[in-house]
Design a protein around this motif. Structure first.
Motif, mmCIF file in Angstrom:
data_model
loop_
_atom_site.group_PDB
_atom_site.id
_atom_site.type_symbol
_atom_site.label_atom_id
_atom_site.label_comp_id
_atom_site.label_asym_id
_atom_site.label_seq_id
_atom_site.Cartn_x
_atom_site.Cartn_y
_atom_site.Cartn_z
ATOM 1 N N PHE A 39 0.834 -1.207 0.000
ATOM 2 C CA PHE A 39 0.000 0.000 0.000
ATOM 3 C C PHE A 39 0.867 1.256 0.000
ATOM 4 O O PHE A 39 0.635 2.184 -0.791
ATOM 5 N N ASP A 40 1.872 1.311 0.874
ATOM 6 C CA ASP A 40 2.740 2.485 0.948
ATOM 7 C C ASP A 40 3.493 2.711 -0.365
ATOM 8 O O ASP A 40 3.628 3.854 -0.827
ATOM 9 N N LEU A 41 3.963 1.635 -0.968
ATOM 10 C CA LEU A 41 4.660 1.750 -2.245
ATOM 11 C C LEU A 41 3.715 2.240 -3.340
ATOM 12 O O LEU A 41 4.090 3.067 -4.173
ATOM 13 N N ALA A 42 2.487 1.761 -3.327
ATOM 14 C CA ALA A 42 1.501 2.189 -4.317
ATOM 15 C C ALA A 42 1.179 3.671 -4.163
ATOM 16 O O ALA A 42 1.099 4.406 -5.163
ATOM 17 N N ILE A 43 1.032 4.130 -2.933
ATOM 18 C CA ILE A 43 0.708 5.536 -2.693
ATOM 19 C C ILE A 43 1.868 6.436 -3.115
ATOM 20 O O ILE A 43 1.676 7.448 -3.791
ATOM 21 N N ASP A 44 3.082 6.074 -2.742
ATOM 22 C CA ASP A 44 4.237 6.916 -3.061
ATOM 23 C C ASP A 44 4.567 6.913 -4.556
ATOM 24 O O ASP A 44 4.931 7.941 -5.115
ATOM 25 N N SER A 45 4.449 5.767 -5.202
ATOM 26 C CA SER A 45 4.884 5.662 -6.593
ATOM 27 C C SER A 45 3.816 6.088 -7.593
ATOM 28 O O SER A 45 4.143 6.515 -8.691
ATOM 29 N N LYS A 46 2.536 5.935 -7.229
ATOM 30 C CA LYS A 46 1.415 6.220 -8.136
ATOM 31 C C LYS A 46 1.506 5.403 -9.424
ATOM 32 O O LYS A 46 1.069 5.834 -10.484
ATOM 33 N N LEU A 47 2.100 4.212 -9.328
ATOM 34 C CA LEU A 47 2.236 3.344 -10.498
ATOM 35 C C LEU A 47 0.965 2.540 -10.732
ATOM 36 O O LEU A 47 0.170 2.319 -9.815
ATOM 37 N N ARG A 48 0.801 2.073 -11.953
ATOM 38 C CA ARG A 48 -0.276 1.131 -12.251
ATOM 39 C C ARG A 48 0.015 -0.177 -11.526
ATOM 40 O O ARG A 48 1.173 -0.501 -11.247
ATOM 41 N N GLY A 49 -1.034 -0.951 -11.286
ATOM 42 C CA GLY A 49 -0.880 -2.217 -10.573
ATOM 43 C C GLY A 49 0.079 -3.170 -11.249
ATOM 44 O O GLY A 49 0.875 -3.840 -10.594
#
Length: 154
Positions: free
Chosen positions: A52-62
């Protein structure tokens, strides 16, 4: 003139996305992000918190997020403050900053997970050489969102 049977069934069948919101979803608000972090911490879900933290910081697609390798975010035994990932869809590099919360959760996850720089950050439980699937990632996001009382459609 009679209509062929295939045309009759095609006109009676409901549309697959009737009543569903398609396309991009609204971004999470800061309060909702902290609710999800608290939810994951409370249940001691280390991998999910790091994801979750990586997704929020990176804003990358899944698809780009689950394919990240340990070498993309680790350098010299420490989590990098900035990382660069090649996007699958566009083929362009994306640089993003990893904030202290994300670095701490990723470090805790990688300490538990182990592995080398060529291994995926989030491995699959089914295929030990593969990564977490995008479908499984979507299921996890749905679980987190509904776990804090938000609507999946939002």
């Amino acid at each position: 003139m009679e209509m062929p049977e295939t045309e009759l069934t095609a006109t009676k069948r409901p549309v697959w996305n009737a009543g569903r919101t398609v396309g991009a979803k609204r971004a999470l608000k800061p309060k909702q992000i902290w609710e999800i972090r608290f939810y994951l911490n409370q249940r001691r879900r280390l991998r999910d918190r790091a994801l979750f933290d990586l997704a929020i910081d990176s804003k990358l697609r899944g698809c780009d997020l689950v394919q990240m390798k340990i070498g993309d975010i680790v350098s010299g035994g420490q989590i990098r403050t900035r990382a660069i990932v090649m996007q699958q869809k566009t083929g362009r590099p994306v640089q993003f900053e990893l904030l202290p919360d994300a670095r701490a959760s990723l470090l805790a996850w990688l300490d538990r997970r182990g592995g080398t720089v060529d291994d995926y950050v989030f491995p699959s439980r089914v295929d030990h050489n593969g990564h977490l699937s995008t479908r499984q990632y979507a299921r996890l996001v749905d679980e987190w969102v509904t776990g804090v009382g938000l609507m999946r459609s939002d």
